[in-house]
Design an enzyme around this catalytic site. Structure first.
Site, PDB file in Angstrom:
ATOM      1  N   ASP A   1       7.222   5.812  -3.629  1.00 46.52           N
ATOM      2  CA  ASP A   1       6.969   5.959  -2.197  1.00 46.52           C
ATOM      3  C   ASP A   1       8.299   6.127  -1.455  1.00 46.52           C
ATOM      4  OD1 ASP A   1       4.272   5.457  -2.799  1.00 46.52           O
ATOM      5  OD2 ASP A   1       4.573   3.299  -2.601  1.00 46.52           O
TER       6      ASP A   1
ATOM      7  N   GLY B   1       0.849  -1.184   0.000  1.00 44.82           N
ATOM      8  CA  GLY B   1       0.000   0.000   0.000  1.00 44.82           C
ATOM      9  C   GLY B   1       0.882   1.230   0.000  1.00 44.82           C
ATOM     10  N   ALA B   2       0.656   2.138  -0.922  1.00 42.64           N
ATOM     11  CA  ALA B   2       1.573   3.259  -1.118  1.00 42.64           C
ATOM     12  C   ALA B   2       1.849   4.038   0.166  1.00 42.64           C
ATOM     13  CB  ALA B   2       1.024   4.199  -2.195  1.00 42.64           C
TER      14      ALA B   2
ATOM     15  N   TYR C   1      -6.052  -6.225  -8.083  1.00 42.28           N
ATOM     16  CA  TYR C   1      -6.563  -5.846  -6.770  1.00 42.28           C
ATOM     17  C   TYR C   1      -7.822  -6.623  -6.385  1.00 42.28           C
ATOM     18  CZ  TYR C   1      -3.674  -1.596  -7.033  1.00 42.28           C
ATOM     19  OH  TYR C   1      -2.643  -0.713  -7.122  1.00 42.28           O
TER      20      TYR C   1
ATOM     21  N   LYS D   1       9.115  13.588 -10.725  1.00 39.40           N
ATOM     22  CA  LYS D   1       9.989  12.413 -10.783  1.00 39.40           C
ATOM     23  C   LYS D   1      10.166  11.987 -12.241  1.00 39.40           C
ATOM     24  CE  LYS D   1       6.996  10.894  -7.942  1.00 39.40           C
ATOM     25  NZ  LYS D   1       6.092  10.058  -7.112  1.00 39.40           N
TER      26      LYS D   1
ATOM     27  N   ARG E   1      -4.397   5.520  -9.873  1.00 47.37           N
ATOM     28  CA  ARG E   1      -4.873   4.145  -9.998  1.00 47.37           C
ATOM     29  C   ARG E   1      -6.185   4.196 -10.796  1.00 47.37           C
ATOM     30  NH1 ARG E   1      -0.511   3.979  -8.120  1.00 47.37           N
ATOM     31  NH2 ARG E   1       0.289   2.647  -6.415  1.00 47.37           N
TER      32      ARG E   1
ATOM     33  N   ASP F   1       7.194  -4.312  -1.841  1.00 48.43           N
ATOM     34  CA  ASP F   1       6.973  -2.892  -2.066  1.00 48.43           C
ATOM     35  C   ASP F   1       7.775  -2.017  -1.117  1.00 48.43           C
ATOM     36  OD1 ASP F   1       5.211  -3.866  -3.878  1.00 48.43           O
ATOM     37  OD2 ASP F   1       3.462  -2.766  -3.147  1.00 48.43           O
TER      38      ASP F   1
END
Length: 318
Positions: free
Chosen positions: A263, A35-36, A105, A229, A169, A299
């Site tokens: 993240d 989860g970010a 998901y 970024k 998303r 992640d």
């Protein structure tokens, strides 16, 4: 009480260990916390800062796993509640030898999507220095979006510095148009915005870093800095007063998984600013943590400790 706060939906991630096999064909998986926003909280804590995470979990094995993982990572759970009425989200991710992995998901109608915004009124803002916000949580339901807006109001009321990562998303939104309008409106409430060039193209029609930065700087008096970024090349920074520069990224010999790099950048930036470092040094740290992230399969499991980060920066001066 905590230095750092974020709100989001934590997920039990089942990451395939079968390289270049589709999710349909993969049979070996490893379970991670994902989860970010929780990724950012994990990294903040790993770098020695106190963190609180706001969410709602189901009373089920995935919810129990997430609580255990948060405790193991020394992340505060004062603002997490559980419900027997809804389930905790999870996801599948394949493993690729190059490029970005596919993700599937299972999160519609989850416990976090039914978050009770009354929980936000219990937050102690007295020692809070930074809040990190992401475009994912407001995408999971109208109820989550309403809570997200309430939290923004509270952060403004208490004069808390904020970062916002669009973290698009599309599969969570009812339409592209709603996603773009909502994300841009939420971004306008943040002091620091962290889009990627791919997100810039979707949200305002350009992949040019300066054009993206100008769009967000011009749409809000609140926004003071935009950091775009640009992948392995690093990050482009522009401020409200017109100062601009590019901070190059770090060379990585072997990329395992790109998920979590953005993240990682956010947590590197935020922790450096909490420590009073210059903005340029904060971006350097963000790039460094992102480099750690892409070399690990989970992640957030690749995020560095204080010692690992110090060694890396000493060996790769900027």
């Amino acid at each position: 009480m905590s230095e750092f706060l974020t709100i989001g939906e934590p997920i039990s991630l089942f990451a395939s260990e079968d390289v270049d096999a589709s999710l349909k064909d993969a049979v070996h998986f490893h379970k991670f916390l994902a989860g970010a926003e929780v990724n950012v909280a994990v990294g903040v804590s790993r770098l020695g800062h106190s963190a609180q995470y706001v969410t709602r979990l189901g009373e089920d094995p995935f919810g129990d796993f997430i609580k255990d993982q948060l405790n193991e990572n020394h992340i505060g759970t004062d603002y997490i509640d559980s419900t027997p009425d809804y389930w905790t989200a999870f996801q599948l991710k394949d493993r690729v030898s190059h490029g970005d992995p596919s993700i599937f998901y299972f999160r519609r109608g989850s416990a976090a999507a039914h978050f009770d915004k009354a929980m936000l009124d219990k937050i102690d803002f007295s020692d809070l220095k930074f809040a990190h916000l992401s475009g994912i949580f407001p995408a999971i339901s109208d109820q989550a979006l309403d809570a997200f807006k309430h939290l923004i109001d509270l952060l403004h009321e208490h004069k808390i510095r904020t970062t916002f990562d669009p973290n698009l998303r599309p599969q969570l939104w009812s339409s592209k148009e709603k996603m773009v309008s909502t994300i841009n409106a939420l971004a306008a409430e943040a002091e620091i915005i962290l889009p990627g060039i791919n997100e810039g193209e979707i949200l305002m029609g350009s992949r040019d870093p300066e054009a993206i930065a100008d769009f967000y700087l011009n749409q809000s008096d609140i926004t003071q800095t935009v950091v775009v970024k640009v992948g392995p090349e690093g990050a482009y920074v522009k401020t409200k007063d017109g100062d601009s520069y590019t901070v190059p990224g770090f060379k990585v010999d072997h990329v395992v998984d790109t998920v979590g790099a953005g993240d990682g950048f956010a947590l590197g930036l935020v922790t450096a600013l909490i420590e009073g470092k210059s903005f340029r040094d904060a971006v350097i740290r963000g790039n460094a943590v992102g480099a750690f992230a892409v070399q690990a399969p989970g992640d957030n499991d690749g995020y560095p400790t204080q010692e690992q980060l110090a060694e890396f920066l000493a060996a790769n001066p900027r």
